[in-house]
Design a protein around this motif. Structure first.
Motif, PDB file in Angstrom:
ATOM      1  N   SER A  78       1.194  -0.831   3.161  1.00  0.00           N
ATOM      2  CA  SER A  78      -0.052  -1.557   2.920  1.00  0.00           C
ATOM      3  C   SER A  78      -0.584  -1.197   1.542  1.00  0.00           C
ATOM      4  N   GLU A  79      -1.327  -2.119   0.941  1.00  0.00           N
ATOM      5  CA  GLU A  79      -1.802  -1.944  -0.434  1.00  0.00           C
ATOM      6  C   GLU A  79      -3.204  -2.521  -0.570  1.00  0.00           C
ATOM      7  N   ARG A  80      -4.085  -1.765  -1.218  1.00  0.00           N
ATOM      8  CA  ARG A  80      -5.419  -2.256  -1.564  1.00  0.00           C
ATOM      9  C   ARG A  80      -5.650  -2.059  -3.059  1.00  0.00           C
ATOM     10  N   PHE A 102      -4.712   1.809  -3.581  1.00  0.00           N
ATOM     11  CA  PHE A 102      -4.272   2.632  -2.462  1.00  0.00           C
ATOM     12  C   PHE A 102      -2.993   2.031  -1.897  1.00  0.00           C
ATOM     13  N   ARG A 103      -1.972   2.851  -1.730  1.00  0.00           N
ATOM     14  CA  ARG A 103      -0.747   2.415  -1.052  1.00  0.00           C
ATOM     15  C   ARG A 103      -0.445   3.412   0.064  1.00  0.00           C
ATOM     16  N   ARG A 142      -6.273  -6.941  -0.319  1.00  0.00           N
ATOM     17  CA  ARG A 142      -5.613  -6.037   0.629  1.00  0.00           C
ATOM     18  C   ARG A 142      -4.406  -6.760   1.200  1.00  0.00           C
ATOM     19  N   THR A 143      -3.249  -6.104   1.159  1.00  0.00           N
ATOM     20  CA  THR A 143      -1.998  -6.737   1.568  1.00  0.00           C
ATOM     21  C   THR A 143      -1.192  -5.798   2.442  1.00  0.00           C
ATOM     22  N   LEU A 144      -0.671  -6.337   3.545  1.00  0.00           N
ATOM     23  CA  LEU A 144       0.339  -5.643   4.327  1.00  0.00           C
ATOM     24  C   LEU A 144       1.670  -6.289   3.996  1.00  0.00           C
ATOM     25  N   VAL A 202      -2.657   7.203  -4.368  1.00  0.00           N
ATOM     26  CA  VAL A 202      -3.862   6.653  -4.999  1.00  0.00           C
ATOM     27  C   VAL A 202      -3.647   6.625  -6.509  1.00  0.00           C
ATOM     28  N   LEU A 203      -3.869   5.464  -7.109  1.00  0.00           N
ATOM     29  CA  LEU A 203      -3.805   5.302  -8.565  1.00  0.00           C
ATOM     30  C   LEU A 203      -5.201   4.929  -9.051  1.00  0.00           C
TER      31      LEU A 203
END
Length: 289
Positions: A36-38, A54-55, A27-29, A70-71
């Motif tokens: 934000s990205e998970r 998730f972005r 998980r990154t901000l 969502v991918l």
């Protein structure tokens, strides 16, 4: 409130971090890009594997916009996937009588007065119990393929997308928030107008716009600390938090707890002048004004 649920297979196994096995997770901000990205590699209890990204982006450029992409990628599962997206107007505030910051008032400060579909766009309108101010969430969807259905209830709208996961599936949920103080009456029309103005803008272009805004901000606001990476990350997060909490019009300022919680119920007072204003006076004076 917003939710996106994912179900796979005819048995509709629900994706959950608390069930099955997490094979990888990060998980990154992105402080430099403003989203934000998970990324999750998940194995279901029935040994089906998928990868999900998730972005989320709350736009600095388009003030009313909050978008979620969502991918979903197949690994060893290529069957049915079902995405259930909900916009729910039935929300409650956090109340704790033992904490004076969140102890006053009523936990139910909004009531849902309207839910409908307008030419494929979901509309949920809420009204405050005392002042009678209104806010609306106007939602549209962008997706690569699939069969879509909608269900309108008294307080929420549910959108379902079903497809076969034979190749990666992209699903984007675009939410525009409007209110009577900024947009006046006819909130639905104003929200749809904003959505339509962004119809040709891709998620990647939203990210590029966001990154351009932040490049300008960091060129003036960045504080560089040598020899302590943790402290460096902390000061940059603090600056980012201030930036995203700041009001950008005549109707809002910075709440005492920013966007981090419901403490002080959104009020702003001396914290603004003492702690927050000096930062913007030195780094973004047009915002301070």
């Amino acid at each position: 409130s917003q939710s996106i649920e994912i179900f796979i297979g005819e048995e509709e196994e629900r994706f959950s971090l608390f069930e099955g096995e997490i094979l990888s997770y990060d998980r990154t901000l992105h402080l430099d890009k403003g989203f934000s990205e998970r990324n999750i590699h998940w194995r279901s209890p029935m040994n089906r594997e998928i990868k999900i990204q998730f972005r989320r982006i709350v736009s600095f450029v388009n003030r009313e916009l909050f978008s979620i992409q969502v991918l979903i990628e197949p690994v060893n599962f290529f069957g049915q996937v079902k995405i259930v997206s909900t916009v729910n107007g039935d929300v409650t505030n956090f109340v704790d009588e033992s904490d004076p910051r969140v102890g006053s008032g009523n936990e139910k400060l909004l009531k849902t007065i309207e839910t409908n579909l307008n030419d494929g766009v979901s509309v949920v309108v809420n009204e405050t119990t005392t002042s009678k101010l209104r806010t609306a969430c106007i939602t549209s969807y962008v997706y690569s393929r699939g069969q879509r259905t909608e269900s309108v209830q008294d307080k929420h709208i549910e959108t379902v997308l079903i497809d076969k996961l034979e190749e990666p599936l992209v699903f984007e949920k675009r939410n525009v928030y409007v209110d009577t103080r900024r947009q006046g009456e006819n909130l639905t029309d104003k929200g749809i107008e904003i959505l339509n103005s962004l119809k040709e803008v891709t998620f990647e272009q939203l990210v590029q716009e966001q990154e351009g805004y932040l490049q300008n901000f960091w060129s003036k606001a960045d504080v560089i600390i040598h020899g302590d990476q943790q402290l460096q990350q902390g000061i940059r997060f603090n600056l980012f938090h201030l930036l995203q909490s700041a009001g950008r019009d005549a109707y809002s300022s910075i709440a005492a707890k920013g966007l981090s919680g419901e403490g002080y119920e959104g009020y702003y007072f001396w914290h603004t002048e003492i702690y927050m204003m000096p930062v913007f006076i030195m780094t973004k004076p047009e915002l301070a004004k």
